[in-house]
Design a protein around this motif. Structure first.
Motif, PDB file in Angstrom:
ATOM      1  N   LEU A   1     -71.635  87.133  20.540  1.00  0.00           N
ATOM      2  CA  LEU A   1     -71.833  88.574  20.465  1.00  0.00           C
ATOM      3  C   LEU A   1     -73.372  89.195  21.455  1.00  0.00           C
ATOM      4  CD1 LEU A   1     -72.452  90.837  18.048  1.00  0.00           C
ATOM      5  CD2 LEU A   1     -73.871  89.516  17.095  1.00  0.00           C
ATOM      6  N   TYR A   2     -73.978  88.275  21.673  1.00  0.00           N
ATOM      7  CA  TYR A   2     -74.613  88.493  23.003  1.00  0.00           C
ATOM      8  C   TYR A   2     -74.132  88.014  24.510  1.00  0.00           C
ATOM      9  CZ  TYR A   2     -77.698  86.607  19.359  1.00  0.00           C
ATOM     10  OH  TYR A   2     -78.023  86.156  17.531  1.00  0.00           O
ATOM     11  N   GLN A   3     -73.283  88.232  24.268  1.00  0.00           N
ATOM     12  CA  GLN A   3     -72.256  88.066  25.904  1.00  0.00           C
ATOM     13  C   GLN A   3     -72.914  87.577  26.867  1.00  0.00           C
ATOM     14  OE1 GLN A   3     -72.078  92.370  26.085  1.00  0.00           O
ATOM     15  NE2 GLN A   3     -70.109  92.629  25.759  1.00  0.00           N
ATOM     16  N   ASN A   4     -73.606  86.359  26.473  1.00  0.00           N
ATOM     17  CA  ASN A   4     -73.998  85.531  26.874  1.00  0.00           C
ATOM     18  C   ASN A   4     -72.219  83.761  27.172  1.00  0.00           C
ATOM     19  OD1 ASN A   4     -75.138  81.839  27.133  1.00  0.00           O
ATOM     20  ND2 ASN A   4     -76.711  82.576  25.871  1.00  0.00           N
ATOM     21  N   THR A   5     -72.601  83.466  28.726  1.00  0.00           N
ATOM     22  CA  THR A   5     -71.430  83.173  29.277  1.00  0.00           C
ATOM     23  C   THR A   5     -71.399  81.621  29.105  1.00  0.00           C
ATOM     24  OG1 THR A   5     -72.339  83.234  31.444  1.00  0.00           O
ATOM     25  CG2 THR A   5     -70.925  85.099  29.837  1.00  0.00           C
ATOM     26  N   ALA A   6     -72.347  81.101  28.507  1.00  0.00           N
ATOM     27  CA  ALA A   6     -73.413  79.838  29.341  1.00  0.00           C
ATOM     28  C   ALA A   6     -72.110  78.653  28.946  1.00  0.00           C
ATOM     29  CB  ALA A   6     -74.103  78.808  28.794  1.00  0.00           C
ATOM     30  N   LYS A   7     -71.163  78.274  29.388  1.00  0.00           N
ATOM     31  CA  LYS A   7     -70.142  77.296  29.166  1.00  0.00           C
ATOM     32  C   LYS A   7     -70.113  76.253  28.201  1.00  0.00           C
ATOM     33  CE  LYS A   7     -68.845  77.352  34.008  1.00  0.00           C
ATOM     34  NZ  LYS A   7     -66.964  77.908  34.078  1.00  0.00           N
ATOM     35  N   VAL A   8     -71.651  76.002  28.270  1.00  0.00           N
ATOM     36  CA  VAL A   8     -71.775  74.747  27.479  1.00  0.00           C
ATOM     37  C   VAL A   8     -72.058  74.741  25.992  1.00  0.00           C
ATOM     38  CG1 VAL A   8     -73.412  73.615  29.204  1.00  0.00           C
ATOM     39  CG2 VAL A   8     -74.453  74.582  27.878  1.00  0.00           C
ATOM     40  N   HIS A   9     -71.855  75.956  25.387  1.00  0.00           N
ATOM     41  CA  HIS A   9     -71.479  76.248  23.991  1.00  0.00           C
ATOM     42  C   HIS A   9     -70.224  77.042  23.559  1.00  0.00           C
ATOM     43  CE1 HIS A   9     -76.366  77.574  24.515  1.00  0.00           C
ATOM     44  NE2 HIS A   9     -75.611  78.590  25.580  1.00  0.00           N
ATOM     45  N   PHE A  10     -69.580  76.895  24.436  1.00  0.00           N
ATOM     46  CA  PHE A  10     -67.928  77.217  24.361  1.00  0.00           C
ATOM     47  C   PHE A  10     -67.282  76.812  24.185  1.00  0.00           C
ATOM     48  CE2 PHE A  10     -70.574  81.295  25.510  1.00  0.00           C
ATOM     49  CZ  PHE A  10     -70.758  81.587  23.393  1.00  0.00           C
TER      50      PHE A  10
ATOM     51  N   ASP B   1     -75.327  85.813  36.493  1.00  0.00           N
ATOM     52  CA  ASP B   1     -75.939  85.231  37.746  1.00  0.00           C
ATOM     53  C   ASP B   1     -77.258  84.519  37.907  1.00  0.00           C
ATOM     54  OD1 ASP B   1     -74.914  87.728  38.623  1.00  0.00           O
ATOM     55  OD2 ASP B   1     -76.076  88.915  37.072  1.00  0.00           O
ATOM     56  N   VAL B   2     -77.498  83.677  36.611  1.00  0.00           N
ATOM     57  CA  VAL B   2     -78.921  82.979  36.874  1.00  0.00           C
ATOM     58  C   VAL B   2     -78.729  81.507  36.212  1.00  0.00           C
ATOM     59  CG1 VAL B   2     -81.729  82.884  35.696  1.00  0.00           C
ATOM     60  CG2 VAL B   2     -80.837  85.170  36.390  1.00  0.00           C
ATOM     61  N   SER B   3     -78.379  81.551  35.580  1.00  0.00           N
ATOM     62  CA  SER B   3     -78.743  80.075  34.601  1.00  0.00           C
ATOM     63  C   SER B   3     -76.828  79.418  34.057  1.00  0.00           C
ATOM     64  CB  SER B   3     -79.000  80.364  33.039  1.00  0.00           C
ATOM     65  OG  SER B   3     -78.887  81.078  32.708  1.00  0.00           O
ATOM     66  N   LEU B   4     -75.693  80.392  35.495  1.00  0.00           N
ATOM     67  CA  LEU B   4     -74.437  79.527  35.149  1.00  0.00           C
ATOM     68  C   LEU B   4     -74.472  77.855  35.131  1.00  0.00           C
ATOM     69  CD1 LEU B   4     -72.145  80.877  33.615  1.00  0.00           C
ATOM     70  CD2 LEU B   4     -71.614  81.229  35.804  1.00  0.00           C
ATOM     71  N   ASN B   5     -75.117  78.175  36.650  1.00  0.00           N
ATOM     72  CA  ASN B   5     -74.997  76.667  36.876  1.00  0.00           C
ATOM     73  C   ASN B   5     -76.588  75.318  36.405  1.00  0.00           C
ATOM     74  OD1 ASN B   5     -72.514  76.981  38.447  1.00  0.00           O
ATOM     75  ND2 ASN B   5     -73.572  78.072  39.902  1.00  0.00           N
ATOM     76  N   ALA B   6     -77.053  76.110  35.910  1.00  0.00           N
ATOM     77  CA  ALA B   6     -78.241  75.827  35.482  1.00  0.00           C
ATOM     78  C   ALA B   6     -78.330  74.181  35.094  1.00  0.00           C
ATOM     79  CB  ALA B   6     -79.322  76.349  34.316  1.00  0.00           C
ATOM     80  N   VAL B   7     -79.382  73.725  34.745  1.00  0.00           N
ATOM     81  CA  VAL B   7     -78.987  71.851  34.533  1.00  0.00           C
ATOM     82  C   VAL B   7     -79.686  72.332  32.619  1.00  0.00           C
ATOM     83  CG1 VAL B   7     -79.709  70.022  34.759  1.00  0.00           C
ATOM     84  CG2 VAL B   7     -79.153  70.786  36.430  1.00  0.00           C
ATOM     85  N   ALA B   8     -80.594  72.842  32.923  1.00  0.00           N
ATOM     86  CA  ALA B   8     -81.567  72.899  31.982  1.00  0.00           C
ATOM     87  C   ALA B   8     -82.181  74.393  31.832  1.00  0.00           C
ATOM     88  CB  ALA B   8     -82.698  71.931  31.882  1.00  0.00           C
ATOM     89  N   ASN B   9     -83.223  74.193  30.548  1.00  0.00           N
ATOM     90  CA  ASN B   9     -83.684  76.115  30.460  1.00  0.00           C
ATOM     91  C   ASN B   9     -84.943  75.142  30.637  1.00  0.00           C
ATOM     92  OD1 ASN B   9     -83.009  78.754  29.918  1.00  0.00           O
ATOM     93  ND2 ASN B   9     -80.976  77.804  28.671  1.00  0.00           N
TER      94      ASN B   9
END
Lengths: 351, 351, 351
Positions: free
Chosen positions: C224-233, C78-86
């Motif tokens: 495991l954290y069900q984190n869906t940020a594409k950049v990791h995967f 919801d928050v950071s799927l389209n994030a450029v940077a944290n």
């Protein structure tokens, strides 16, 4: 005589033969977490105790595909250790839900045998049933594999073929629906606003996300399932094969595609049937898996207004995002990057 | 003063010294599943609650080797952080079975010290005991390691050597047998038709299967055991060593060889003793491990007709299938692809 | 209309908006073990039931950072799927301890929006709260991310900026202290002789050990954290980016640094607050992570003489051992091998 199990060859199978597979396996909380860590699935029913209770289940069930892999794994040493290829699945049906603490066992019955004209191999058809500690079926399915013969035979000594009638898609009345929607259903928590009524036959969904597979991932998975197929584990032996690589267990790709399908099918809370499936091309470590789905059928369930079923085709492709819904080429054959074509049935709340 | 623990050097050990190791560790269902995922072991006793109950145990025990690794891991920061080499094990004995929920702690007693003539290192002999929350021993063993000195000493200042008498193979009367066969024993579910009576002293078994190790696998394992030996984890530092690689924890290879040994020793339900062991050569990521075993002894257990013990040598080799039972070359030294030579005792149902 | 979730763009956020994040998640024993296997943490409170009971807790709590990652993961779609940077964290506070069996959910409130002058992105500030099944907060924190706009706007159409006042370090009176020291405290079992009283403000500690990260490790963690940020995967997509690589989830590095900090901060039994943090440079597979810490503040806790708090800065660096305490260059910017600069508060027994 050697005590090492060399697996069965085509000659070792007999029509009607029943095989009790080894190693009963108690499902633990560790399996649940590892399954999440391996695929990242986000379906609420199998993620949260509270959500499962809200759907009338006493306890959170384990993902049906995890049970399928465990049962499948048990059948490998007896059925497919000497397999050349996994040819297909049919009539897969999920029965009683599986919970942490359940112990699964598996048996297979040989329902078909077809000597291949080469004289070197034959196709073996088995119906495999996985059961819990109460002897209740949790999953059963037909699969067929091409198995090596121990010794090659001449064309006129092949013997008779018995090809079983393969079951079609599991009909609505045979689906087991272990949960129900009473009171409200929280689509925000579930992660998708789309319910059964919102899907149309023929509709296609690009699941958008991609997941790269590493060697460790698929081997951890396949060992977790106590699957012993050498092609997944032994790089030294694979180095001399045509591909030179370890092959990834087809079920790993199924679970990955199902996890990716959350984005578009978030309320497909459980898989009720695997009607058929094709591992169109092999998958290797380093491949990035994408997926898309098509709604094949929208099934009403007898006597149920809270839940419906969707028959889905999910296609997975490697190193090829699925916005163009890749499947077959003009020649009718699977495109080279298509790795899975799965026909299965999911359960979804209705409006 | 620095609060960073640099580990003990040879000068820091004193004969008779008792070391309480840090971090008590509660075993969880997650450990059980991870152990399966890491090695793919298929022994029925540690896979299924139902099978364990059928053998008179109230609950499924945890694989004894998992308990061994956890206990071993605790001893690393105190005993072997500055070790040059793990020289050997002896007299390892498994006591009370370990269950999910048990909390393990470990202590070591220094039983021998031998300054090496180089003046740069010395050998430290410890007896390590792992206990559960009831203070009952679950595993104890002797190991000895070559440890660096903090400062080099001259040849005439080495000090005295006290080399302990090392225990031989654990005798039958000292083995703990936590399960019994009452009524029938299901060899089909167990996965092997061969029972204790079927094995002959001198018999050799090729376990056939191979398993390739990835960096992730062995590091997941070693972190799970809270083992802090730097050589397994720190590629940046290892890059400047002779091998240039991370070394794989020897215990990882032991567990892998044990899992592979299922194919031929399927009814070796539990390990009762580790009589001795040698990590003949180092193992690295990418190596494919194969194994073979030889029956060294067939031991009757006092007062027991349902279970017998087999003393086994299991040898693991890398990138070398074991049909030719590799061990030592003509010069009497381990062949370069042999990585493990383990002498241990398993328990197996009798006819 | 597509049923695929594309995530929110800057235009989709509104000040005061509350977002209920999907997928409630029940924490299992498997999560506990996987967390250990991924980072190798050795803090006694989260390793042993017995140790936790000795500190007055009925059951062993789960590592607070695991809960943080699970809650953070929920907010990503919801928050950071389209994030450029944290861009940062602030005011992170751990509430009720989390136990196996708890189900976590998360909500976020938009507390700030700042259009960037480029017209292509904007900064979104959210306060995220993770709650257990009793609706009690287990962790809450502020984070801000730079998010893409769906469509670029001209400089005079940017709209107004609302930048929230960011919380400073969590004050002592707001820290939740879920355990207490009654009777003795066993420093040998805990693994460090140093208690709260022994640390001085300004003191720096080199944690010495290094840990190399593999692709499998960080992807297992993030799934495991069900984190869906594409950049990791998704290596296929990342191949065309500037780095050409998958980025490692910043939280993975936080957990790794915390695990490494055991060597020097062994009695820092739990993290009570994350005051702020910076992922100074990206981390990739193959990097070896080292860490060092500085004591920023020594906080007495109101009414407590058994436990104190330390405000700590932990810095992680890649491929660079931390004996020289690397942080910023002469130009005031983070050195290129510094990957994390974390300001957080730990609880530690007092003398």
């Amino acid at each position: 005589m050697s005590k090492t199990m060399a697996g069965n060859y085509f000659e070792d199978f007999a029509l009607g033969q029943e095989i009790v597979h080894a190693t009963p396996r108690t499902i633990t909380e560790g399996d649940v977490s590892l399954y999440t860590a391996l695929y990242g699935a986000r379906f609420a029913l199998t993620s949260a105790q509270t959500f499962a209770r809200g759907l009338g289940m006493e306890r959170m069930p384990v993902d049906g595909l995890l049970a399928f892999h465990v049962v499948f794994g048990k059948s490998v040493p007896d059925v497919s250790l000497n397999a050349v290829a996994n040819l297909g699945y049919a009539g897969g049906r999920f029965g009683a839900p599986v919970h942490v603490g359940d112990t699964l066992t598996a048996t297979s019955t040989v329902i078909g045998l077809k000597p291949n004209s080469s004289g070197a191999t034959g196709n073996v058809y088995v119906r495999t049933i996985g059961r819990n500690q109460h002897d209740v079926a949790v999953v059963d399915y037909v699969r067929w594999v091409m198995v090596n013969r121990r010794s090659r035979v001449a064309a006129d000594e092949l013997g008779e073929a018995t090809i079983p009638e393969l079951p079609g898609a599991v009909p609505a009345e045979d689906l087991v629906v272990p949960w129900r929607v009473v009171g409200g259903y929280d689509t925000a928590l579930a992660g998708s606003p789309y319910l059964w009524d919102d899907y149309e036959v023929g509709e296609r969904i690009d699941h958008a996300d991609g997941m790269t597979i590493e060697e460790s991932d698929h081997m951890l998975a396949t060992r977790l399932y106590q699957n012993t197929a050498k092609v997944h584990f032994d790089q030294h032996a694979q180095a001399t094969t045509r591909t030179g690589r370890r092959l990834i267990y087809g079920g790993h790709v199924i679970s990955l595609a199902r996890a990716l399908s959350f984005n578009g099918l978030g309320n497909a809370l459980s898989v009720a049937a695997v009607n058929g499936g094709n591992h169109a091309n092999p998958t290797f470590a380093g491949d990035t898996i994408y997926a898309w789905s098509e709604v094949l059928e929208r099934l009403e369930l007898p006597g149920r207004h809270d839940v419906g079923a969707l028959r889905i085709r999910t296609v997975a492709a490697k190193d090829h995002p699925c916005a163009d819904f890749p499947l077959r080429g003009e020649d009718g054959r699977y495109l080279p990057h298509v790795v899975l074509d799965l026909d299965y049935t999911v359960l979804m709340p209705r409006r």
